[in-house]
Design a protein around this motif. Structure first.
Motif, PDB file in Angstrom:
ATOM      1  N   PRO A  93       0.988  -1.154  -0.016  1.00 28.31           N
ATOM      2  CA  PRO A  93      -0.132   0.007   0.093  1.00 28.31           C
ATOM      3  C   PRO A  93       0.842   1.359  -0.060  1.00 28.31           C
ATOM      4  N   VAL A  94       0.241   2.123  -0.814  1.00 30.52           N
ATOM      5  CA  VAL A  94       1.291   3.621  -0.935  1.00 30.52           C
ATOM      6  C   VAL A  94       1.494   4.270   0.348  1.00 30.52           C
ATOM      7  N   ASP A  95       0.535   3.864   1.473  1.00 31.39           N
ATOM      8  CA  ASP A  95       0.906   4.764   2.697  1.00 31.39           C
ATOM      9  C   ASP A  95       1.309   3.872   3.888  1.00 31.39           C
ATOM     10  N   ARG A  96       1.846   2.484   3.426  1.00 32.15           N
ATOM     11  CA  ARG A  96       2.460   1.668   4.443  1.00 32.15           C
ATOM     12  C   ARG A  96       3.843   2.376   4.640  1.00 32.15           C
ATOM     13  N   VAL A  97       4.272   2.498   5.956  1.00 33.27           N
ATOM     14  CA  VAL A  97       5.337   2.901   6.556  1.00 33.27           C
ATOM     15  C   VAL A  97       6.153   1.948   7.247  1.00 33.27           C
ATOM     16  N   ASP A  98       7.520   2.191   6.528  1.00 37.52           N
ATOM     17  CA  ASP A  98       8.373   0.803   7.104  1.00 37.52           C
ATOM     18  C   ASP A  98       9.312   1.415   8.071  1.00 37.52           C
ATOM     19  N   GLU A 145       3.010   7.295  16.831  1.00 41.59           N
ATOM     20  CA  GLU A 145       2.934   7.480  15.191  1.00 41.59           C
ATOM     21  C   GLU A 145       4.438   7.135  14.821  1.00 41.59           C
ATOM     22  N   TYR A 146       5.344   7.862  15.644  1.00 41.34           N
ATOM     23  CA  TYR A 146       6.753   7.615  15.010  1.00 41.34           C
ATOM     24  C   TYR A 146       7.197   5.987  15.006  1.00 41.34           C
ATOM     25  N   ILE A 147       6.743   5.352  15.991  1.00 44.90           N
ATOM     26  CA  ILE A 147       7.512   3.868  15.905  1.00 44.90           C
ATOM     27  C   ILE A 147       6.396   2.949  15.186  1.00 44.90           C
ATOM     28  N   THR A 148       5.367   3.373  14.958  1.00 44.86           N
ATOM     29  CA  THR A 148       4.170   2.543  14.226  1.00 44.86           C
ATOM     30  C   THR A 148       4.208   2.763  12.845  1.00 44.86           C
ATOM     31  N   GLY A 149       4.241   4.186  12.474  1.00 44.75           N
ATOM     32  CA  GLY A 149       3.849   4.622  11.112  1.00 44.75           C
ATOM     33  C   GLY A 149       2.315   4.805  10.990  1.00 44.75           C
ATOM     34  N   PHE A 150       1.600   4.721  11.976  1.00 47.36           N
ATOM     35  CA  PHE A 150       0.039   4.794  12.052  1.00 47.36           C
ATOM     36  C   PHE A 150      -0.168   6.104  12.342  1.00 47.36           C
ATOM     37  N   PHE A 151      -1.020   6.825  11.842  1.00 52.36           N
ATOM     38  CA  PHE A 151      -1.315   8.091  12.427  1.00 52.36           C
ATOM     39  C   PHE A 151      -2.749   8.377  12.861  1.00 52.36           C
ATOM     40  N   GLY A 152      -3.667   7.372  13.122  1.00 51.65           N
ATOM     41  CA  GLY A 152      -4.832   7.523  13.707  1.00 51.65           C
ATOM     42  C   GLY A 152      -4.716   8.038  15.121  1.00 51.65           C
ATOM     43  N   SER A 153      -5.840   8.431  15.604  1.00 51.35           N
ATOM     44  CA  SER A 153      -5.803   9.003  17.060  1.00 51.35           C
ATOM     45  C   SER A 153      -5.877   8.088  18.046  1.00 51.35           C
ATOM     46  N   PHE A 154      -5.926   6.830  17.908  1.00 49.21           N
ATOM     47  CA  PHE A 154      -5.980   5.820  18.894  1.00 49.21           C
ATOM     48  C   PHE A 154      -5.313   4.464  18.633  1.00 49.21           C
ATOM     49  N   GLY A 155      -4.447   3.941  19.829  1.00 45.39           N
ATOM     50  CA  GLY A 155      -3.676   2.636  19.404  1.00 45.39           C
ATOM     51  C   GLY A 155      -2.625   2.468  20.853  1.00 45.39           C
ATOM     52  N   GLU A 156      -2.369   1.300  20.859  1.00 41.02           N
ATOM     53  CA  GLU A 156      -1.377   0.891  21.827  1.00 41.02           C
ATOM     54  C   GLU A 156      -0.356  -0.098  20.914  1.00 41.02           C
ATOM     55  N   GLY A 170     -12.290  -0.092  16.162  1.00 46.30           N
ATOM     56  CA  GLY A 170     -13.155  -0.244  14.747  1.00 46.30           C
ATOM     57  C   GLY A 170     -12.991   0.953  13.889  1.00 46.30           C
ATOM     58  N   ARG A 171     -12.730   1.882  14.399  1.00 41.90           N
ATOM     59  CA  ARG A 171     -12.510   3.274  13.459  1.00 41.90           C
ATOM     60  C   ARG A 171     -11.387   2.961  12.498  1.00 41.90           C
ATOM     61  N   TYR A 172     -10.398   2.293  12.967  1.00 39.42           N
ATOM     62  CA  TYR A 172      -9.060   2.397  12.294  1.00 39.42           C
ATOM     63  C   TYR A 172      -8.545   0.909  11.767  1.00 39.42           C
ATOM     64  N   HIS A 173      -9.517  -0.165  11.813  1.00 37.46           N
ATOM     65  CA  HIS A 173      -9.147  -1.485  11.456  1.00 37.46           C
ATOM     66  C   HIS A 173      -8.546  -1.398  10.019  1.00 37.46           C
ATOM     67  N   ILE A 174      -9.189  -0.980   9.166  1.00 38.85           N
ATOM     68  CA  ILE A 174      -8.678  -1.047   7.812  1.00 38.85           C
ATOM     69  C   ILE A 174      -7.517   0.070   7.488  1.00 38.85           C
ATOM     70  N   GLN A 175      -7.467   1.115   8.052  1.00 32.90           N
ATOM     71  CA  GLN A 175      -6.433   2.255   8.098  1.00 32.90           C
ATOM     72  C   GLN A 175      -4.978   1.670   8.585  1.00 32.90           C
ATOM     73  N   ALA A 176      -5.367   0.762   9.738  1.00 31.63           N
ATOM     74  CA  ALA A 176      -4.176   0.456  10.359  1.00 31.63           C
ATOM     75  C   ALA A 176      -3.489  -0.775   9.498  1.00 31.63           C
ATOM     76  N   ASP A 177      -4.274  -1.564   8.985  1.00 30.55           N
ATOM     77  CA  ASP A 177      -3.577  -2.495   8.141  1.00 30.55           C
ATOM     78  C   ASP A 177      -2.949  -2.133   6.944  1.00 30.55           C
ATOM     79  N   LYS A 178      -3.405  -1.117   6.626  1.00 26.77           N
ATOM     80  CA  LYS A 178      -2.657  -0.254   5.291  1.00 26.77           C
ATOM     81  C   LYS A 178      -1.512   0.295   5.539  1.00 26.77           C
ATOM     82  N   GLN A 179      -1.521   1.032   6.786  1.00 25.03           N
ATOM     83  CA  GLN A 179      -0.424   1.969   7.134  1.00 25.03           C
ATOM     84  C   GLN A 179       0.779   0.981   8.136  1.00 25.03           C
ATOM     85  N   LEU A 180       0.364   0.154   8.737  1.00 28.61           N
ATOM     86  CA  LEU A 180       1.455  -0.776   9.607  1.00 28.61           C
ATOM     87  C   LEU A 180       2.200  -1.635   8.563  1.00 28.61           C
TER      88      LEU A 180
END
Length: 782
Positions: A93-98, A145-156, A170-180
């Motif tokens: 995915p184009v927004d996936r962060v290594d 966000e720095y350590i994961t590459g995911f920029f949604g508002s919630f996550g551990e 549930g707000r970020y299930h799809i987004q996290a899959d793409k960005q992580l």
């Protein structure tokens, strides 16, 4: 904007039973698809409250130690798209962060004795928090966000020496899959068999003979969360270790944004409605009632509200990075002193401050020394507990105060601030009218440009344009959250934010969801509309209409004052539940006044959390969102959001109980082509006609004053009356003679006081009528 919930839904029989606290509600058997919610927080809430109030030892004596790890859970996480990366090279995915390099550096830091000040760590936890437990953090504090590459508002995030695991809702299930990146295991909270962080730790290290050390920064973790983790890990080999040297800070040395340098500003009483001294007196009365000698305030929006000051230290929320201590005889404010210019110091009466009603200013970091020093003279210290979006004080704040004198309760500011005063109410109403004007301009112009075939209209351009139009409005300061503009498959991502790499061009075969809001000196706004620039499918129209019905059912409700916010959720979801659909986010949240767009204690969600604030009874002066939705992954999304004001009715039960109702302060047209009239009852249609009439009167009048003729035409066509009885599959069922009536009505409203049209020539009048005719034809015959 959206409120998260995470609860498993269990279907039993034909009834919907909700167990919330000590009250059980049964909705009956009228739903064709039973939306049963079964969740009992009673015992767990009592035990965990005991943990917070009385400490770990007392809690251990009152319960049986349970095996937190559960072999039935899925510890491997959800399947990841395009993973492993080696098997999908060139197809990520184009927004996936290594983040592999950052993970390696963090693991190295976990092994450094000088960094962790003790034996090496087996794992390290990174949450979304800053030192004030803010929902949105400054770029400088975006450690997760720095350590994961995911920029949604919630996550551990949990990083061990050989694994990286991430939890989000549930707000970020799809987004996290793409960005992580594929280095990460994804845990989708709200789905079945998903382990908690504590459960995963116990399962992962169950065979380890020696003690397992899991580190975290207590200055960033809410005390309630920290105590929950300690409770879960009690009497196990896994130990939670306080690491005061933040390991992300240790490795994030380059390209780290600095804190914002903008100074604080004064919010004048003509906007705030009350002087800060009056608020302080009310706080002290609350302290006296509970026997507290001191109150510690750590939430930035609470401090901003209390002192009638604003700042720019967090994106989208006008707050100042600060702490506050309130006692009977003194007021202490801890903030970067260079941010407090002369106007603010005069406002706070900081000069020669030797009495109880002036503010003593200290350096931001002095709070830690003063807490430990002043606590020696206090007998009871009020420490904020979790309350919805207010996550309470950090573990570091808690351990700075001796346990014997801690008084743990939600901050008194939360209840005081939630009920808006008359000046704030008027400001919120006016801000939403201006925001309605902005939305009409935004939506009408985008549609016009697409009809003209203008190139370059993609999601990112929509976001930029929405911000630009809002900033043109009177009293506009900024936007209240990052604009969500998602087309097609991105519309199915509840919190999608367009970026250069992901922005889709707008088309005509799917929906566009625009969720945006503004910060004005006199109010905060939050509105979502879904539009379609082609011919919607039957499925899209049904989904939109069912979401609209849920929204109408809440907005039109008259209810006793004792009704709780969690009980409202069932009413909104019923149109979707009845056909087996749902959405994985809450239905509503409180809205602040030129402050946080998500404001506690209000949460409209059938899953109440274990904090002491949820659920609450609604009161006149509350403002909350009403935002149901539906999302079909990979295809389209629907969300409609209005802000509601709680107002009194003239009805009183014979027992003396008062009845309340809602007033929509958001005034933005819906999309007629997406409404299936066959699904609307006469009461739904009546509500929609009344709502549209308010838009024409309140927003339309302002559009005419500003001579926004194109936006006015667009608004009028989307607020035409619909038949309140009879059948019709869509708004095209309106009788054709209504077009003539409509045209005559439009001409009439443009007449000036002498009966003249405000146009310079008959040619312009004819051109105007011709445009109206074309718009009518396109609307009703598309």
């Amino acid at each position: 904007m959206l409120v998260v919930y995470g609860v498993d839904v269990t279907l039993t029989g034909s009834k919907a039973t909700v167990v919330l606290g000590v009250i059980q509600i049964t909705t009956g058997s009228g739903l064709s698809a039973p939306p049963v919610v079964a969740f009992d927080f009673q015992q767990e809430t009592r035990v965990r409250s005991s943990v917070l109030r009385n400490g770990m030892a007392a809690a251990a004596r009152t319960r049986n130690i349970r095996d937190v790890a559960d072999d039935t859970l899925d510890y491997k996480g959800s399947p990841r798209s395009n993973c492993p990366a080696s098997a999908h090279q060139g197809n990520q995915p184009v927004d996936r962060v290594d983040t592999s390099i950052n993970l390696s550096r963090l693991r190295l830091e976990m092994s450094r004795i000088t960094s962790v000040q003790g034996p090496a760590l087996d794992g390290y936890i990174v949450t979304s928090d800053d030192a004030h437990q803010s929902e949105t953090v400054a770029p400088h504090d975006a450690r997760r966000e720095y350590i994961t590459g995911f920029f949604g508002s919630f996550g551990e995030a949990l990083v061990t020496q050989d694994k990286a695991v991430f939890w989000t809702d549930g707000r970020y299930h799809i987004q996290a899959d793409k960005q992580l990146s594929c280095d990460w295991t994804l845990m989708k909270l709200g789905n079945e068999n998903v382990p908690t962080l504590s459960q995963w730790l116990l399962h992962e290290f169950q065979s380890k003979e020696n003690e397992t050390r899991i580190g975290a920064d207590p200055a960033l973790i809410p005390a309630f969360t920290w105590e929950n983790w300690e409770y879960d890990l009690l009497n196990t080999s896994v130990k939670l270790v306080a690491v005061h040297n933040n390991l992300i800070d240790a490795i994030w040395q380059t390209d780290r944004p600095p804190y914002n340098a903008d100074p604080a500003t004064v919010l004048e009483d003509k906007y705030a409605g009350r002087p800060w001294q009056e608020k302080i007196r009310e706080v002290r009365r609350e302290m006296e009632l509970v026997g507290a000698n001191a109150l510690v305030l750590t939430a930035l929006d609470e401090i901003a509200w209390l002192f009638n000051i604003r700042g720019n230290d967090i994106p989208y929320t006008p707050v100042l990075r600060s702490y506050a201590l309130i006692t009977d005889g003194a007021i202490h404010l801890y903030a970067p002193e260079q941010k407090l210019h002369r106007s603010v110091r005069i406002h706070l009466k900081t000069d020669a401050c030797f009495h109880a009603d002036c503010v003593k200013v200290h350096n931001y970091t002095s709070i830690w020394y003063d807490l430990r020093t002043m606590a020696q003279a206090w007998k009871s210290v009020w420490l904020p507990a979790q309350c919805g979006y207010a996550r309470g004080a950090s573990q570091e704040i808690f351990i700075s105060i001796p346990q014997s004198i801690r008084l743990i309760k939600p901050s008194p500011i939360i209840a005081m601030r939630a009920v808006k005063n008359p000046v704030e109410i008027r400001g919120m109403e006016q801000a939403h009218i201006r925001d309605g004007i902005a939305m009409c301009e935004i939506l009408s112009y985008i549609e016009e440009q697409l009809e003209l075939g203008t190139k370059g209209w993609d999601e990112l351009q929509v976001s930029r344009f929405a911000k630009a139009v809002r900033m043109e409005q009177e009293n506009a300061v900024g936007i209240s959250f990052p604009t969500i503009a998602g087309y097609g498959p991105h519309a199915a991502l509840p919190h999608y934010e367009p970026a250069v790499a992901t922005s889709l061009t707008l088309g005509t075969d799917s929906t566009l969801v625009i969720d945006s809001g503004g910060q004005y000196l006199d109010g905060t706004t939050d509105v979502t509309r879904t539009v379609h620039y082609g011919q919607p499918t039957k499925e899209q129209k049904e989904a939109y209409t069912r979401v609209l019905i849920g929204s109408i059912q809440l907005a039109s409700l008259i209810f006793p004052a004792e009704l709780r916010t969690d009980q409202l959720d069932l009413l909104v979801r019923e149109p979707l539940w009845s056909v087996g659909r749902d959405y994985q986010h809450g239905t509503g949240h409180g809205v602040g006044h030129y402050l946080s767009v998500h404001e506690p204690p209000i949460s409209v969600s059938y899953d109440t959390s274990t904090d002491e604030c949820a659920p609450v009874n609604l009161q006149p002066g509350y403002f909350l969102s009403n935002e149901p939705g539906y999302y079909k992954e990979g295809e389209f999304g629907i969300r409609l959001e209005n802000v509601l004001q709680v107002v009194e009715t003239n009805m009183t039960h014979h027992s003396g109980r008062k009845f309340l109702k809602f007033k929509d302060v958001t005034l933005v047209p819906y999309e007629p082509k997406l409404i299936d009239l066959e699904l609307l009852t006469p009461s739904h249609r009546h509500w929609l006609n009344a709502y549209n009439e308010r838009i024409r009167k309140e927003v339309g009048t302002e559009l005419k004053k500003r001579r926004k003729i194109s936006s006015y035409n667009w608004m009028i066509l989307r607020t035409l009356p619909i038949p309140e009885v009879g059948s019709g599959s869509s708004l095209s069922a309106l009788p054709h003679h209504s077009f003539l009536f409509f045209a005559l009505t439009v001409i009439h409203v443009f007449l000036d006081g002498r009966g003249n049209l405000p146009f310079r020539s008959i040619e312009r009048v004819c051109s105007y009528l011709m445009n109206i005719s074309k718009l009518c034809y396109r609307t009703f015959h598309s």
